[in-house]
Design a protein around this motif. Sequence first.
Motif, PDB file in Angstrom:
ATOM      1  N   PHE A  77       0.858  -1.188   0.000  1.00  0.00           N
ATOM      2  CA  PHE A  77       0.000   0.000   0.000  1.00  0.00           C
ATOM      3  C   PHE A  77       0.897   1.241   0.000  1.00  0.00           C
ATOM      4  N   GLU A  78       0.373   2.323  -0.503  1.00  0.00           N
ATOM      5  CA  GLU A  78       1.159   3.549  -0.633  1.00  0.00           C
ATOM      6  C   GLU A  78       0.792   4.526   0.480  1.00  0.00           C
ATOM      7  N   LEU A  79       1.792   5.095   1.123  1.00  0.00           N
ATOM      8  CA  LEU A  79       1.588   6.075   2.184  1.00  0.00           C
ATOM      9  C   LEU A  79       2.841   6.933   2.294  1.00  0.00           C
ATOM     10  N   ASN A  80       2.657   8.235   2.329  1.00  0.00           N
ATOM     11  CA  ASN A  80       3.776   9.181   2.478  1.00  0.00           C
ATOM     12  C   ASN A  80       4.866   8.962   1.425  1.00  0.00           C
ATOM     13  N   GLU A  81       4.424   8.795   0.181  1.00  0.00           N
ATOM     14  CA  GLU A  81       5.307   8.704  -0.984  1.00  0.00           C
ATOM     15  C   GLU A  81       6.179   7.453  -1.002  1.00  0.00           C
ATOM     16  N   ALA A  82       5.766   6.406  -0.295  1.00  0.00           N
ATOM     17  CA  ALA A  82       6.501   5.144  -0.323  1.00  0.00           C
ATOM     18  C   ALA A  82       5.512   3.983  -0.276  1.00  0.00           C
ATOM     19  N   TRP A  83       5.987   2.825  -0.734  1.00  0.00           N
ATOM     20  CA  TRP A  83       5.176   1.605  -0.727  1.00  0.00           C
ATOM     21  C   TRP A  83       5.601   0.731   0.445  1.00  0.00           C
ATOM     22  N   HIS A  84       4.613   0.202   1.168  1.00  0.00           N
ATOM     23  CA  HIS A  84       4.874  -0.543   2.386  1.00  0.00           C
ATOM     24  C   HIS A  84       4.115  -1.871   2.378  1.00  0.00           C
ATOM     25  N   SER A  85       4.591  -2.799   3.221  1.00  0.00           N
ATOM     26  CA  SER A  85       3.884  -4.056   3.479  1.00  0.00           C
ATOM     27  C   SER A  85       3.450  -4.073   4.933  1.00  0.00           C
ATOM     28  N   TRP A  86       2.191  -4.449   5.176  1.00  0.00           N
ATOM     29  CA  TRP A  86       1.701  -4.551   6.554  1.00  0.00           C
ATOM     30  C   TRP A  86       2.414  -5.647   7.329  1.00  0.00           C
ATOM     31  N   MET A  87       3.064  -6.576   6.621  1.00  0.00           N
ATOM     32  CA  MET A  87       3.730  -7.714   7.271  1.00  0.00           C
ATOM     33  C   MET A  87       5.235  -7.515   7.405  1.00  0.00           C
ATOM     34  N   HIS A  88       5.741  -6.318   7.067  1.00  0.00           N
ATOM     35  CA  HIS A  88       7.186  -6.095   7.094  1.00  0.00           C
ATOM     36  C   HIS A  88       7.529  -4.769   7.765  1.00  0.00           C
ATOM     37  N   HIS A  89       8.723  -4.745   8.327  1.00  0.00           N
ATOM     38  CA  HIS A  89       9.278  -3.531   8.919  1.00  0.00           C
ATOM     39  C   HIS A  89       9.506  -2.487   7.828  1.00  0.00           C
ATOM     40  N   SER A  90       9.608  -1.236   8.234  1.00  0.00           N
ATOM     41  CA  SER A  90       9.758  -0.146   7.267  1.00  0.00           C
ATOM     42  C   SER A  90      11.089  -0.191   6.515  1.00  0.00           C
ATOM     43  N   ARG A  91      12.040  -1.007   6.963  1.00  0.00           N
ATOM     44  CA  ARG A  91      13.283  -1.117   6.184  1.00  0.00           C
ATOM     45  C   ARG A  91      13.038  -1.794   4.833  1.00  0.00           C
ATOM     46  N   PHE A  92      11.874  -2.415   4.665  1.00  0.00           N
ATOM     47  CA  PHE A  92      11.519  -2.997   3.375  1.00  0.00           C
ATOM     48  C   PHE A  92      10.710  -2.034   2.506  1.00  0.00           C
ATOM     49  N   SER A  93      10.343  -0.881   3.064  1.00  0.00           N
ATOM     50  CA  SER A  93       9.563   0.095   2.301  1.00  0.00           C
ATOM     51  C   SER A  93      10.424   0.714   1.204  1.00  0.00           C
ATOM     52  N   ASN A  94       9.767   1.109   0.116  1.00  0.00           N
ATOM     53  CA  ASN A  94      10.514   1.613  -1.032  1.00  0.00           C
ATOM     54  C   ASN A  94       9.643   2.587  -1.822  1.00  0.00           C
ATOM     55  N   ILE A  95      10.272   3.563  -2.433  1.00  0.00           N
ATOM     56  CA  ILE A  95       9.512   4.504  -3.264  1.00  0.00           C
ATOM     57  C   ILE A  95       9.057   3.848  -4.569  1.00  0.00           C
TER      58      ILE A  95
END
Length: 324
Positions: A77-95
């Motif tokens: 899902f997209e939030l604050n200009e990055a893509w995230h997974s609900w099942m992962h820490h933010s170190r896996f988030s990516n633009i």
Amino acid sequence: MQFQVPIQIKPFDTPVTYRDNILLIGSCFTEHIGNYLGEMKFNVLQNPNGILFDPMGVCNSLVSYMENRQYTTADLFELNEAWHSWMHHSRFSNIDAAEGVRIINESQQQAHAFLQKADWLIITLGSSFVYKLREGGRDVVNCHKAPAQWFNKHLSSIEEIVTALDGTLHRLFHFNPHVKVIFTISPVRHIRDGVVDNNRSKARLIEAVHHLVNKLDRLYYFPAYELVIDVLRDYRFFDIDMVHPNYPATQFVLEHFTASCLDKDTQALMEEIRSIVIARKHKPFHPTSKQHQTFLQKHLEKAERLQQQHPYLHLAEEMQFFRQ
């Protein structure tokens, strides 16, 4: 006079050794143990999903490793200009969503292969509280700073925790019949839950874990929580936030982990490896001096000797460093 409550930790009947593959999963205190073992050249893989706090997140992640689940961009899902997974820490988030999925799936594949051959799984649980999305009701392991009104907060019962862990462990023992499990409870205080609810949360984790350790073979308990909260029990052993154990407290726990979970031969080998690790970190005033070259040669020979005596060690980087 005694100024601490004495604690007797019975040594494990099957100790951890350098021949073992060790997967660690759970709260931030997991990474203190994992970093320590990794620095001492044990073969470790820690938190393939990033930091996880609650038992449901740990169970869901372990099941995903066993199934070698592969994610798609539809899972993000997209939030604050990055893509995230609900099942992962933010170190896996990516633009970039595709790159985020690639990194997640690479970690999934690595975890699947490692868990299949793991000798030990170390699980550190931090909280009984589970967050669920109000829309859809799915569990969330990281809120990624999304608005609080997106979530429902639930304090898991002992029965819910036992059921989730019990089912996951039975699947795990079919997936990897020789793996053994060490449970710990994180001594990090979850003050945002309030002092009372933090204690209720920790108590449920402790009771659930001991129920399982008493019920199933190949399960062990290491009292990291008790060492900090009941033995040290002083705010001088916490960081400035009064929440996280500080360096002396962490070292105190790791010393007891070494004494109770590792046998004497492994501890002796660890001390030899420690001298090599310290030597690699040495910053010489005169790198080209004969004295420093002798220092490097001495530790290269020691590393080569240990590698020859114990071929399962991973000292290639250290030997390359000393050669240079």
